[in-house]
Structure formats: C-alpha cells, structure tokens
Design a protein around this motif. Structure first.
Motif, PDB file in Angstrom:
ATOM      1  N   ALA A   1       6.417   4.931   5.610  1.00  0.00           N
ATOM      2  CA  ALA A   1       6.371   3.504   5.270  1.00  0.00           C
ATOM      3  C   ALA A   1       5.872   3.303   3.840  1.00  0.00           C
ATOM      4  O   ALA A   1       6.375   2.434   3.112  1.00  0.00           O
ATOM      5  N   LEU A   2       4.890   4.101   3.413  1.00  0.00           N
ATOM      6  CA  LEU A   2       4.411   4.015   2.035  1.00  0.00           C
ATOM      7  C   LEU A   2       5.512   4.390   1.046  1.00  0.00           C
ATOM      8  O   LEU A   2       5.696   3.719   0.019  1.00  0.00           O
ATOM      9  N   ALA A   3       6.242   5.475   1.348  1.00  0.00           N
ATOM     10  CA  ALA A   3       7.326   5.893   0.461  1.00  0.00           C
ATOM     11  C   ALA A   3       8.398   4.811   0.369  1.00  0.00           C
ATOM     12  O   ALA A   3       8.883   4.488  -0.721  1.00  0.00           O
ATOM     13  N   LEU A   4       8.767   4.229   1.498  1.00  0.00           N
ATOM     14  CA  LEU A   4       9.749   3.147   1.494  1.00  0.00           C
ATOM     15  C   LEU A   4       9.208   1.912   0.786  1.00  0.00           C
ATOM     16  O   LEU A   4       9.960   1.188   0.113  1.00  0.00           O
ATOM     17  N   GLY A   5       7.898   1.667   0.927  1.00  0.00           N
ATOM     18  CA  GLY A   5       7.290   0.518   0.261  1.00  0.00           C
ATOM     19  C   GLY A   5       7.381   0.624  -1.254  1.00  0.00           C
ATOM     20  O   GLY A   5       7.690  -0.355  -1.943  1.00  0.00           O
ATOM     21  N   PHE A   6       7.133   1.816  -1.794  1.00  0.00           N
ATOM     22  CA  PHE A   6       7.275   2.019  -3.233  1.00  0.00           C
ATOM     23  C   PHE A   6       8.741   1.899  -3.659  1.00  0.00           C
ATOM     24  O   PHE A   6       9.046   1.305  -4.692  1.00  0.00           O
ATOM     25  N   GLU A   7       9.613   2.479  -2.858  1.00  0.00           N
ATOM     26  CA  GLU A   7      11.037   2.461  -3.190  1.00  0.00           C
ATOM     27  C   GLU A   7      11.596   1.039  -3.205  1.00  0.00           C
ATOM     28  O   GLU A   7      12.413   0.689  -4.061  1.00  0.00           O
ATOM     29  N   ARG A   8      11.141   0.211  -2.262  1.00  0.00           N
ATOM     30  CA  ARG A   8      11.682  -1.144  -2.120  1.00  0.00           C
ATOM     31  C   ARG A   8      10.731  -2.226  -2.639  1.00  0.00           C
ATOM     32  O   ARG A   8      10.960  -3.412  -2.406  1.00  0.00           O
ATOM     33  N   ARG A   9       9.640  -1.789  -3.285  1.00  0.00           N
ATOM     34  CA  ARG A   9       8.659  -2.719  -3.858  1.00  0.00           C
ATOM     35  C   ARG A   9       8.158  -3.730  -2.820  1.00  0.00           C
ATOM     36  O   ARG A   9       8.146  -4.928  -3.049  1.00  0.00           O
ATOM     37  N   ASP A  10       7.758  -3.190  -1.692  1.00  0.00           N
ATOM     38  CA  ASP A  10       7.232  -4.018  -0.610  1.00  0.00           C
ATOM     39  C   ASP A  10       5.715  -4.127  -0.790  1.00  0.00           C
ATOM     40  O   ASP A  10       4.946  -3.327  -0.257  1.00  0.00           O
ATOM     41  N   TYR A  11       5.282  -5.123  -1.536  1.00  0.00           N
ATOM     42  CA  TYR A  11       3.882  -5.236  -1.924  1.00  0.00           C
ATOM     43  C   TYR A  11       2.939  -5.457  -0.739  1.00  0.00           C
ATOM     44  O   TYR A  11       1.849  -4.871  -0.708  1.00  0.00           O
ATOM     45  N   PRO A  12       3.273  -6.311   0.235  1.00  0.00           N
ATOM     46  CA  PRO A  12       2.348  -6.456   1.376  1.00  0.00           C
ATOM     47  C   PRO A  12       2.117  -5.149   2.123  1.00  0.00           C
ATOM     48  O   PRO A  12       0.979  -4.827   2.504  1.00  0.00           O
ATOM     49  N   VAL A  13       3.181  -4.369   2.331  1.00  0.00           N
ATOM     50  CA  VAL A  13       3.038  -3.076   3.008  1.00  0.00           C
ATOM     51  C   VAL A  13       2.197  -2.123   2.168  1.00  0.00           C
ATOM     52  O   VAL A  13       1.275  -1.463   2.678  1.00  0.00           O
ATOM     53  N   LEU A  14       2.497  -2.036   0.880  1.00  0.00           N
ATOM     54  CA  LEU A  14       1.733  -1.147   0.003  1.00  0.00           C
ATOM     55  C   LEU A  14       0.259  -1.534  -0.017  1.00  0.00           C
ATOM     56  O   LEU A  14      -0.626  -0.667   0.043  1.00  0.00           O
ATOM     57  N   GLN A  15       0.009  -2.828  -0.105  1.00  0.00           N
ATOM     58  CA  GLN A  15      -1.366  -3.319  -0.197  1.00  0.00           C
ATOM     59  C   GLN A  15      -2.190  -2.901   1.006  1.00  0.00           C
ATOM     60  O   GLN A  15      -3.303  -2.374   0.872  1.00  0.00           O
ATOM     61  N   MET A  16      -1.635  -3.092   2.189  1.00  0.00           N
ATOM     62  CA  MET A  16      -2.400  -2.764   3.389  1.00  0.00           C
ATOM     63  C   MET A  16      -2.503  -1.260   3.612  1.00  0.00           C
ATOM     64  O   MET A  16      -3.584  -0.732   3.888  1.00  0.00           O
ATOM     65  N   LEU A  17      -1.377  -0.547   3.475  1.00  0.00           N
ATOM     66  CA  LEU A  17      -1.385   0.868   3.814  1.00  0.00           C
ATOM     67  C   LEU A  17      -2.214   1.691   2.838  1.00  0.00           C
ATOM     68  O   LEU A  17      -2.883   2.644   3.241  1.00  0.00           O
ATOM     69  N   ILE A  18      -2.194   1.329   1.554  1.00  0.00           N
ATOM     70  CA  ILE A  18      -3.040   2.039   0.596  1.00  0.00           C
ATOM     71  C   ILE A  18      -4.510   1.780   0.914  1.00  0.00           C
ATOM     72  O   ILE A  18      -5.346   2.692   0.858  1.00  0.00           O
ATOM     73  N   MET A  19      -4.821   0.534   1.260  1.00  0.00           N
ATOM     74  CA  MET A  19      -6.201   0.217   1.621  1.00  0.00           C
ATOM     75  C   MET A  19      -6.624   0.972   2.873  1.00  0.00           C
ATOM     76  O   MET A  19      -7.741   1.516   2.944  1.00  0.00           O
ATOM     77  N   VAL A  20      -5.747   1.037   3.862  1.00  0.00           N
ATOM     78  CA  VAL A  20      -6.080   1.755   5.098  1.00  0.00           C
ATOM     79  C   VAL A  20      -6.296   3.237   4.812  1.00  0.00           C
ATOM     80  O   VAL A  20      -7.243   3.851   5.325  1.00  0.00           O
ATOM     81  N   ALA A  21      -5.415   3.820   3.984  1.00  0.00           N
ATOM     82  CA  ALA A  21      -5.563   5.232   3.641  1.00  0.00           C
ATOM     83  C   ALA A  21      -6.903   5.478   2.947  1.00  0.00           C
ATOM     84  O   ALA A  21      -7.600   6.457   3.240  1.00  0.00           O
ATOM     85  N   ALA A  22      -7.282   4.568   2.036  1.00  0.00           N
ATOM     86  CA  ALA A  22      -8.560   4.716   1.335  1.00  0.00           C
ATOM     87  C   ALA A  22      -9.739   4.575   2.299  1.00  0.00           C
ATOM     88  O   ALA A  22     -10.707   5.342   2.235  1.00  0.00           O
ATOM     89  N   VAL A  23      -9.654   3.600   3.206  1.00  0.00           N
ATOM     90  CA  VAL A  23     -10.734   3.380   4.168  1.00  0.00           C
ATOM     91  C   VAL A  23     -10.871   4.584   5.106  1.00  0.00           C
ATOM     92  O   VAL A  23     -11.986   5.028   5.402  1.00  0.00           O
ATOM     93  N   VAL A  24      -9.735   5.116   5.571  1.00  0.00           N
ATOM     94  CA  VAL A  24      -9.778   6.293   6.444  1.00  0.00           C
ATOM     95  C   VAL A  24     -10.456   7.458   5.731  1.00  0.00           C
ATOM     96  O   VAL A  24     -11.301   8.157   6.303  1.00  0.00           O
ATOM     97  N   TYR A  25     -10.101   7.657   4.463  1.00  0.00           N
ATOM     98  CA  TYR A  25     -10.704   8.749   3.689  1.00  0.00           C
ATOM     99  C   TYR A  25     -12.215   8.562   3.574  1.00  0.00           C
ATOM    100  O   TYR A  25     -12.995   9.510   3.741  1.00  0.00           O
TER     101      TYR A  25
END
Length: 334
Positions: free
Chosen positions: A289-313
């Motif tokens: 989903a992150l890869a597709l988000g970058f490819e299709r410039r899906d900002y809401p998806v990128l915003q949440m998933l990057i934040m979730v990845a950072a929080v998980v880390y």
C-alpha cells in the motif's frame, strides 16, 4: 521499574509528536501537492486553487497541522485517492496490517532460529573454514538488495520448487476470522488453507529475513566471542562444569543482552523492507500500500501508513528497552 517505564513513555510521546510534524511537513512539500494528485493531469490552476481552499490547504501550515492532529486523534485520516479510491484510510490499514505482521513475524522467526545458533557455532569455531564461510555469507546477506533477492527467489525457486510467488493465498474459499491467514486456518481447522497460506509466506519471508539474519548472526557471534573471553567462563570450565551448563548459564545468557536489542530493532526495520518485498510478491500488506501510495500520490494513505510505521518502530524500541531493563537492572538507573 515503574519510574523507568513512565520516563520512557513520556519520551515516546515526544518522539511521536515530532515525527508527525516531520511527516506532515514533508508530504506537503512534495511536488504537485494533494490537489494535483486528486485532479490529475486535467486539473487547471483554477480548479486546483478551488480544491485547495475546499480542503483547507490554503491555510498556514501550522493551522493545517493542528487540524490534522485533531482528526488523527479521533481516528479520521481521510479517504484514499489512489490505492483504493474512496475507501477510508483506516479501513485500508486494518485490512492490510495483518498481512505485514504475518510476513514480518515469519521473517524474524527465520532470522532468529538460524542466526543465533549459527552465530554461536561460528564463535566457538572462530578462525575455521566454517566461521569464515558463515561471516562471508552474512556479508552477502547484507550487501544484496532485498528487491533483487526477491526477484531471484521469485523467478528461480518459485518455478523449480513449485512454490507460489504472488498473493497471500489461493482462492480456496478459506474462512476469515482474524485476517492472519495462517492463524485463521489453524483456528478453523482448515489445515489446507493454513498450509496454502504458509507456502505463500515462504519466499517473501526468506527475502525479508536476509538482512535481519545477517545482523543477528554477526551480533551473536561478536557477543559470544566477548563473553567467552571473560574470567567467569574460564572459571566455570576449570571447575569441570559440562559444556551444556557453561553454554546455557554463562555464555548464552550474558551474550543475549545485545542480541535482544538487535532483534527488537530489526523487527521495527522490517516494515521498511516489506515495502519492496510485498511489491515484488504482490503481497497485499502495508508495504504494498505504501509503494502504491507513492506511485499514485495518495497523500492520505502515505500520511497514515508512514506515521504508523514510525510509531511501530518507536513502540518496538520501547519494548526492547523495557525488556533490557528486566534482564539487566542496572539499565533502570541510567
């Protein structure tokens, strides 16, 4: 221990807040912006300006950030514009997160059950052909890019061994309970479904496990070598204790402190590797989903998933610190 835990939780909240600000500002700085992503190539300057005003993107960046933070605290991250257009970003995350967790857990299990024993044996036989070969293999594991290894496994092993190379499971009408396909098959006693999902995990897990394996192996080997030179190990051997007792009570127990930290950090880092692995194997998880988000410039998806990845880390790091404090009480006073 309670004071140490509270102090680490406060630090975690501060880190997450700073990360949210950085991610928000970075996404807003990307070329085109959300309006261009939504309108596509046919959007005019007027339509982009109107959409920016409608979405509140014409307001100062700090006002946009506090509005975003308020919505995020209520679980409102908006809807997808490219990955699954119109679907709630939270729903997309809930659908895909079990796949990434399943893949990451399987990968770290492979890395640990191979890396720790191999690192111990290599340390016990340092300087031999086995040690040199193991160290060389671990260097290759770090040096080879994950996406290249994924392609090699997909094109070579998948065809020769008859293993599936795309997706999480064949269309066999399996019952869904938790979203974890292997676990679902076990819970419902649909053993064919569990086995089918496990086969789909095998190749992407190997690709994803290579770097954690190499790191765990090298840290284990170095830690065991350090411990073996300690006086208490030589004393235990001189007292006539069996090799098994020396290994379990004196060597491995003390060598595991840095290894536990390394394993925790690698679990958090697996999310980054999962982006490439899931993309190659069409494994419908957060990474894809992150890869597709970058490819299709899906900002809401990128915003949440990057934040979730950072929080998980960050959370994984917190758990590692707490486990480290339990193993070594001296850490609590630092």
């Amino acid at each position: 221990m309670l004071r140490y835990t509270v102090r680490r939780l406060i630090q975690l909240l501060g880190v997450v807040l700073v990360l949210s600000l950085l991610v928000f500002a970075w996404l807003r700085a990307l070329p085109g912006g959300p309006a261009s992503a939504l309108l596509g190539d046919r959007g005019t300057d007027e339509s982009r300006a109107a959409l920016n005003k409608q979405l509140g993107l014409d307001q100062p960046i700090f006002i946009q950030y506090f509005k975003f933070l308020g919505r995020a605290l209520t679980g409102d991250f908006g809807n997808s514009t490219g990955v699954q257009p119109g679907d709630s970003v939270v729903d997309i995350f809930v659908q895909r997160f079990p796949a990434t967790i399943e893949l990451s857990v399987f990968a770290i299990i492979l890395a640990v059950i191979v890396g720790i024993p191999l690192g111990y044996v290599a340390a016990k036989r340092r300087g031999t052909w086995f040690d040199n070969l193991s160290v060389g293999g671990s260097l290759i594991g770090v040096a080879v890019p994950v996406f290249f290894l994924a392609f090699v496994l997909k094109e070579v092993l998948a065809s020769k061994l008859g293993l599936p190379s795309v997706g999480r499971q064949d269309a066999i009408g399996a019952t869904r309970v938790t979203g974890f396909f292997v676990l679902d098959g076990i819970l419902t006693q649909e053993w064919d479904a569990a086995w089918n999902a496990l086969k789909h995990l095998f190749l992407p897990a190997i690709a994803l496990a290579t770097i954690p394996f190499a790191v765990v192996f090298r840290i284990t080997r170095a830690a065991v070598l350090d411990v073996m030179d300690e006086d208490y190990v030589r004393t235990a051997e001189a007292k006539g204790l069996t090799a098994q007792v020396v290994r379990s009570r004196h060597v491995l127990r003390n060598a595991m402190l840095p290894v536990v930290t390394t394993i925790g950090l690698q679990i958090g880092a697996l999310l980054a590797g999962a982006v490439l692995t899931e993309k190659v194997f069409a494994f419908s998880g957060v990474g894809e989903a992150l890869a597709l988000g970058f490819e299709r410039r899906d900002y809401p998806v990128l915003q949440m998933l990057i934040m979730v990845a950072a929080v998980v880390y960050v959370v994984v790091n917190l758990l590692v610190d707490l486990s480290y404090a339990l193993i070594d009480p001296r850490i609590r006073t630092r």
